[in-house]
Design an enzyme around this catalytic site. Structure first.
Site, PDB file in Angstrom:
ATOM      1  N   LYS A 133      23.105  34.847  -9.383  1.00  0.00           N
ATOM      2  CA  LYS A 133      24.299  34.691 -10.142  1.00  0.00           C
ATOM      3  C   LYS A 133      24.766  33.084 -10.205  1.00  0.00           C
ATOM      4  O   LYS A 133      24.707  32.434  -9.417  1.00  0.00           O
ATOM      5  CB  LYS A 133      25.187  35.433  -9.354  1.00  0.00           C
ATOM      6  N   LYS A 142      22.919  44.078 -11.834  1.00  0.00           N
ATOM      7  CA  LYS A 142      24.454  44.320 -12.008  1.00  0.00           C
ATOM      8  C   LYS A 142      25.114  44.122 -13.433  1.00  0.00           C
ATOM      9  O   LYS A 142      24.865  43.151 -13.600  1.00  0.00           O
ATOM     10  CB  LYS A 142      25.099  43.404 -10.882  1.00  0.00           C
TER      11      LYS A 142
END
Length: 237
Positions: free
Chosen positions: A27, A84
């Site tokens: 991320k 995600k």
């Protein structure tokens, strides 16, 4: 309860591994709550982790079905286990379901749908709606996170409400994950709420969310997540 640590590059991935993280999450915190790392960095993170731990990848907030489907397939092809996807700016439950189905359509995708505790500010669906959609489209799990990082998850949602949401997710056969400005003391709260996975970034870094992942900090958080003694690791959280 497993510990997920968000990393930006392979060096941080190796530090998270050395500290005992259960899931390595790719991320870019500079790009928001679910900021995706560049493809070459995602591949390098997967290569650094290898078979030792599962890798999850934040793909951002879905806006177009075809685009999120391609991104999910590309991530899985690189070796990612979980993807995600969030829905900031998507208020329609029908639209959320359409985008979620597209993200989960590629082969071998294990999809984690993200509901924001600060959903009103994010102009997105309630976490309860995200949970319902996840069950309907066959997702692997759900994550309650914060879209904006000024306040932590448990500052925005009561412990009882979080626990009720976690119980509903697990009753639906979904993995239940919690994240959003969580520090050491919050891990016990997350564990008591019944979470399967707790995600951290800032607490795992020297210098906060945009700092660098620290082996000692990850080790301390891992001990808290697993209720193990801190042993020789002395990082203050």
């Amino acid at each position: 309860m497993q510990l997920l640590v968000s990393v930006v590059d392979p060096r941080e991935a190796r530090a998270a591994l050395a500290g005992g993280a259960d899931v390595i999450d790719a991320k870019d915190p500079r790009r928001g709550a679910l900021g995706a790392v560049a493809p070459h960095r995602l591949r390098a993170i997967c290569d650094a982790v290898g078979p030792h731990r599962p890798v999850s990848a934040a793909l951002g907030d879905a806006t177009q079905a075809a685009r999120i489907g391609r991104a999910a397939q590309a991530a899985v092809d690189m070796g990612v286990t979980y993807v995600k996807v969030g829905f900031r700016g998507i208020g329609s439950p029908a639209r959320v379901r359409h985008l979620a189905a597209a993200a989960g359509a590629p082969a071998r995708v294990r999809l984690i749908l993200v509901g924001y505790a600060d959903w009103e500010r994010a102009d997105g669906p309630r976490p309860a709606v995200v949970l319902e959609v996840a069950a309907a489209v066959g997702a692997t799990g759900v994550l309650m996170d914060t879209a904006f990082k000024g306040a932590g998850l448990f500052d925005l949602v009561s412990r009882d409400s979080v626990a009720t949401w976690v119980a509903a997710a697990r009753s639906a056969g979904l993995l239940a994950a919690l994240a959003g400005g969580l520090g050491g003391p919050d891990l016990r709260t997350a564990r008591e709420a019944g979470a399967d996975i707790v995600g951290v970034r800032g607490a795992a870094c020297d210098g906060g969310r945009t700092g660098c992942v620290s082996v000692a900090r990850v080790a301390a958080l891992s001990a808290l997540a697993h209720r193990a003694p801190l042993a020789r690791f002395g990082a203050r959280l």
